[in-house]
Design an enzyme around this catalytic site. Structure first.
Site, PDB file in Angstrom:
ATOM      1  N   ARG A 131      62.372 -24.485 -29.021  1.00 59.48           N
ATOM      2  CA  ARG A 131      62.791 -24.865 -27.674  1.00 59.48           C
ATOM      3  C   ARG A 131      61.818 -24.350 -26.624  1.00 59.48           C
ATOM      4  O   ARG A 131      62.004 -24.629 -25.442  1.00 59.48           O
ATOM      5  CB  ARG A 131      64.158 -24.290 -27.389  1.00 59.48           C
ATOM      6  N   ARG A 190      82.200 -34.617 -24.387  1.00 64.88           N
ATOM      7  CA  ARG A 190      81.997 -34.022 -25.710  1.00 64.88           C
ATOM      8  C   ARG A 190      83.123 -33.041 -26.039  1.00 64.88           C
ATOM      9  O   ARG A 190      83.596 -32.313 -25.165  1.00 64.88           O
ATOM     10  CB  ARG A 190      80.662 -33.275 -25.670  1.00 64.88           C
ATOM     11  N   ARG A 218      83.332 -27.298 -24.985  1.00 67.43           N
ATOM     12  CA  ARG A 218      82.663 -26.001 -25.144  1.00 67.43           C
ATOM     13  C   ARG A 218      82.222 -25.452 -23.794  1.00 67.43           C
ATOM     14  O   ARG A 218      81.847 -26.222 -22.913  1.00 67.43           O
ATOM     15  CB  ARG A 218      81.405 -26.209 -26.000  1.00 67.43           C
TER      16      ARG A 218
HETATM   17  P1  AMP Z   1      72.521 -26.275 -29.132  1.00 69.91           P
HETATM   18  O1  AMP Z   1      73.762 -26.337 -29.940  1.00 69.91           O
HETATM   19  O2  AMP Z   1      71.269 -26.542 -29.928  1.00 69.91           O
HETATM   20  O3  AMP Z   1      72.577 -27.108 -27.888  1.00 69.91           O
HETATM   21  O4  AMP Z   1      72.379 -24.748 -28.642  1.00 69.91           O
HETATM   22  C1  AMP Z   1      73.365 -24.125 -27.857  1.00 69.91           C
HETATM   23  C2  AMP Z   1      72.775 -22.911 -27.149  1.00 69.91           C
HETATM   24  O5  AMP Z   1      72.268 -21.977 -28.131  1.00 69.91           O
HETATM   25  C3  AMP Z   1      71.585 -23.196 -26.244  1.00 69.91           C
HETATM   26  O6  AMP Z   1      71.979 -23.614 -24.957  1.00 69.91           O
HETATM   27  C4  AMP Z   1      70.897 -21.837 -26.223  1.00 69.91           C
HETATM   28  O7  AMP Z   1      71.578 -20.920 -25.378  1.00 69.91           O
HETATM   29  C5  AMP Z   1      71.087 -21.360 -27.641  1.00 69.91           C
HETATM   30  N1  AMP Z   1      69.952 -21.778 -28.512  1.00 69.91           N
HETATM   31  C6  AMP Z   1      70.001 -22.631 -29.571  1.00 69.91           C
HETATM   32  N2  AMP Z   1      68.792 -22.768 -30.124  1.00 69.91           N
HETATM   33  C7  AMP Z   1      67.939 -22.008 -29.402  1.00 69.91           C
HETATM   34  C8  AMP Z   1      66.543 -21.750 -29.451  1.00 69.91           C
HETATM   35  N3  AMP Z   1      65.748 -22.333 -30.374  1.00 69.91           N
HETATM   36  N4  AMP Z   1      66.020 -20.902 -28.532  1.00 69.91           N
HETATM   37  C9  AMP Z   1      66.794 -20.323 -27.611  1.00 69.91           C
HETATM   38  N5  AMP Z   1      68.098 -20.530 -27.478  1.00 69.91           N
HETATM   39  C10 AMP Z   1      68.691 -21.362 -28.367  1.00 69.91           C
END
Ligand code: AMP
Length: 214
Positions: free
Chosen positions: A88, A127, A160
């Site tokens: 990310r 969602r 969420r």
């Molecule tokens: P997601 O389900 O992929 O949208 O991730 C939910 C949250 O987890 C994000 O908004 C971040 O706070 C954290 N997160 C997930 N993957 C990463 C990553 N590769 N780097 C940093 N934070 C992450």
């Protein structure tokens, strides 16, 4: 086959990643799911990650890089994997490249699921997620069979914290600032492929299969 899914939060990359994992029999590695599992189990990592996630911010690189570097070296990743939500940031992408280089491997494709911000905001407010098993739904496009109840495990489904409108706005800002630069990063490596994410999910998947091969 080693694939990265890129795209804004809510672009549908998680849904596509799961289908890719099924079709090509490779593990689906979602850092968001890993963090949520850690939060649920009350681990130290989970406690640290939650403070960032609840605010729509990224978890610091050092908490995520090692986790993924270890994961992709496990046995089930021998034939490849699909990364969803990682990398990310540019430092995460560089760390991934370095970890792969150590084992003489490199990524095959980075697929950008392209969806404009307006569509994202509309989608995310609908969602719903099951906090017990992690299944995700949408009140219009992927409704639960019984309203408010997870099809898979029967627990309640909820909006969420990180899908709430104010958090979504923050997540989009964070995406544009920190994650969008990866598009150029992978374009330079000549592995970027873009698919139109504003079409029915089945058509997005068809476009992806055209890229990856049937
Ligand atoms: P997601 O389900 O992929 O949208 O991730 C939910 C949250 O987890 C994000 O908004 C971040 O706070 C954290 N997160 C997930 N993957 C990463 C990553 N590769 N780097 C940093 N934070 C992450």
């Amino acid at each position: 086959m080693k694939v990265i899914m890129l795209g804004a939060p809510g672009a549908g990359k998680g849904t596509q990643a799961k289908q890719i994992a099924d079709k090509y029999s490779i593990p689906h590695i979602s850092t968001g799911d890993i963090f949520r599992a850690n939060i649920k189990n009350g681990t130290e990592l989970g406690k640290k990650a939650k403070t960032y996630m609840d605010q729509g911010l990224l978890v610091p690189d050092e908490l995520v890089v090692e986790l993924v570097a270890d994961r992709i070296q496990q046995d089930d990743c021998k034939n490849g994997f699909v990364l969803d939500g990682f990398p990310r940031t540019i430092p995460q992408a560089e760390a991934l490249d370095a970890a792969l280089e150590n084992i003489n491997e490199k990524m095959d494709y980075a697929i950008d699921v392209d969806v404009p911000d307006e569509n994202i905001i509309n989608r995310m407010s609908g969602r719903r997620a099951c906090l017990n098993c992690g299944a995700t739904y949408h009140i219009v496009s992927i409704p639960t069979k019984v309203e408010g109840i997870c099809d898979r495990c029967g627990s309640p489904v909820v909006l969420r914290d990180d899908d709430k409108p104010e958090t979504v706005k923050r997540r989009l800002e964070v995406y544009h600032e920190q994650t969008q630069p990866l598009i150029n990063y992978y374009k330079k490596q000549d592995i970027l492929r873009t698919v139109n994410g504003v079409q029915p999910m089945e058509d997005v998947f068809k476009s992806i299969v055209e890229i990856l091969g049937a």
